[in-house]
Design a protein around this motif. Sequence first.
Motif, PDB file in Angstrom:
ATOM      1  N   MET A   1       0.842  -1.191   0.000  1.00 49.50           N
ATOM      2  CA  MET A   1       0.000   0.000   0.000  1.00 49.50           C
ATOM      3  C   MET A   1       0.876   1.240   0.000  1.00 49.50           C
ATOM      4  SD  MET A   1      -2.907   1.203   2.707  1.00 49.50           S
ATOM      5  CE  MET A   1      -4.149   0.259   1.852  1.00 49.50           C
ATOM      6  N   ILE A   2       0.574   2.206  -0.882  1.00 49.15           N
ATOM      7  CA  ILE A   2       1.327   3.452  -0.954  1.00 49.15           C
ATOM      8  C   ILE A   2       0.706   4.464   0.006  1.00 49.15           C
ATOM      9  CG2 ILE A   2       2.170   5.276  -2.474  1.00 49.15           C
ATOM     10  CD1 ILE A   2       3.239   2.476  -3.104  1.00 49.15           C
ATOM     11  N   SER A 132       7.014  -1.023   7.123  1.00 43.31           N
ATOM     12  CA  SER A 132       6.855   0.332   6.608  1.00 43.31           C
ATOM     13  C   SER A 132       8.185   0.869   6.101  1.00 43.31           C
ATOM     14  CB  SER A 132       6.320   1.257   7.713  1.00 43.31           C
ATOM     15  OG  SER A 132       6.286   2.599   7.278  1.00 43.31           O
ATOM     16  N   SER A 134      10.035   4.271   3.553  1.00 43.12           N
ATOM     17  CA  SER A 134       9.814   5.636   3.101  1.00 43.12           C
ATOM     18  C   SER A 134      10.958   6.067   2.191  1.00 43.12           C
ATOM     19  CB  SER A 134       9.712   6.580   4.308  1.00 43.12           C
ATOM     20  OG  SER A 134       9.795   7.934   3.919  1.00 43.12           O
ATOM     21  N   LEU A 145       6.308  10.164  -0.086  1.00 43.30           N
ATOM     22  CA  LEU A 145       5.902   8.842  -0.534  1.00 43.30           C
ATOM     23  C   LEU A 145       6.525   7.784   0.371  1.00 43.30           C
ATOM     24  CD1 LEU A 145       6.082   8.873  -4.446  1.00 43.30           C
ATOM     25  CD2 LEU A 145       4.045   8.649  -3.017  1.00 43.30           C
ATOM     26  N   TYR A 147       5.506   3.436   1.913  1.00 43.62           N
ATOM     27  CA  TYR A 147       4.751   2.225   1.563  1.00 43.62           C
ATOM     28  C   TYR A 147       4.614   1.312   2.772  1.00 43.62           C
ATOM     29  CZ  TYR A 147       9.603   0.703   1.100  1.00 43.62           C
ATOM     30  OH  TYR A 147      10.922   0.471   1.331  1.00 43.62           O
ATOM     31  N   GLN A 174       4.149   9.114  -7.925  1.00 45.51           N
ATOM     32  CA  GLN A 174       4.321   7.658  -7.987  1.00 45.51           C
ATOM     33  C   GLN A 174       4.780   7.222  -9.388  1.00 45.51           C
ATOM     34  OE1 GLN A 174       1.410   4.950  -6.263  1.00 45.51           O
ATOM     35  NE2 GLN A 174       0.355   6.703  -5.355  1.00 45.51           N
ATOM     36  N   CYS A 178       8.288   5.487 -10.144  1.00 50.29           N
ATOM     37  CA  CYS A 178       8.279   4.143 -10.739  1.00 50.29           C
ATOM     38  C   CYS A 178       9.255   4.074 -11.913  1.00 50.29           C
ATOM     39  CB  CYS A 178       6.873   3.788 -11.192  1.00 50.29           C
ATOM     40  SG  CYS A 178       6.758   2.162 -11.973  1.00 50.29           S
TER      41      CYS A 178
END
Length: 298
Positions: A1-2, A132, A134, A145, A147, A174, A178
């Motif tokens: 999950m972002i 988690s 970052s 951002l 995750y 994002q 990516c």
Amino acid sequence: MIVSGTQEALDLAGRLILNPGDRVCVEEPGYPGAAMAFEALGARICPVPVDSEGMELPGPRGRKAKLVYVTPGHQFPVCTTMSLARRLQLLEWARRSCALIFEDDYDSEFRYAGRPIPALQGLDRQGSVIFSGSFSKVLFPALRLGYLVLPPDLVERFAAAKTILNRHTAPFEQTVLCDFIVEGHFGRHLRRMREVYAERLSVLMESARRRLGGLLELSSVEAGLQTVGWLPPGVDSEAARKAAETRKVEVIPLRGYARNPLQREGLQMGFAAVNPQEIRRGVHQLALALEELTRSHL
């Protein structure tokens, strides 16, 4: 999950896992932002000491704890790396206690010594770990951002909560990130910065050996962007901070990260954002400040 970063991840996990009055074990000393996020939701904080292998097992102080917050890759702020044996023990403790572990992968991308140890999430076979990460330290904080890697049985609950709270996180950023990763730029960036930070750490450790002997004992660093210097018995860390500040050197007393008095006073010292010449200057000025402070207490 972002997510937008670690703080959103902590808040989201707290909202879905904790009820007011539930116990949460946190490292002592440790990251205050985690404890604040859980306390804001009504949780009871149980500080657990940190030793040379990382956070100790919660034991009686963590009885009936519903969640454990831990930074095993690079403990904040003491900078130890949790041993493999302690990681396995913590996972077993969580299994027996029916507790969840929130693993904050703080600063672990920049590793300078030793072989990497598998994350708690990678060792987990019971679905006990929320992982988690970052991009705040590896790229820049304003990117916002991060995750979460979730146990399968928590995915739907987290997705539903995320939809209600803010639906999605920075889709344009994002997409760019990516491409940055897929095209290999991110990996090259990490390798380049690891070399830069390793050089600065080496300069700090060498300068400290030559100039800070008897004044400040720097801990060894396997990963991360800062280290800790331990003060001699009887030297007050806040007084040391003020003395360093007068010479334009910034250090942070460890006591600010603890809820209870620490057995030993120390100072947190960053090195990643400072060039080698400035590190040498800072160590020299810090030594002068500590020498003056020590003389004033004789």
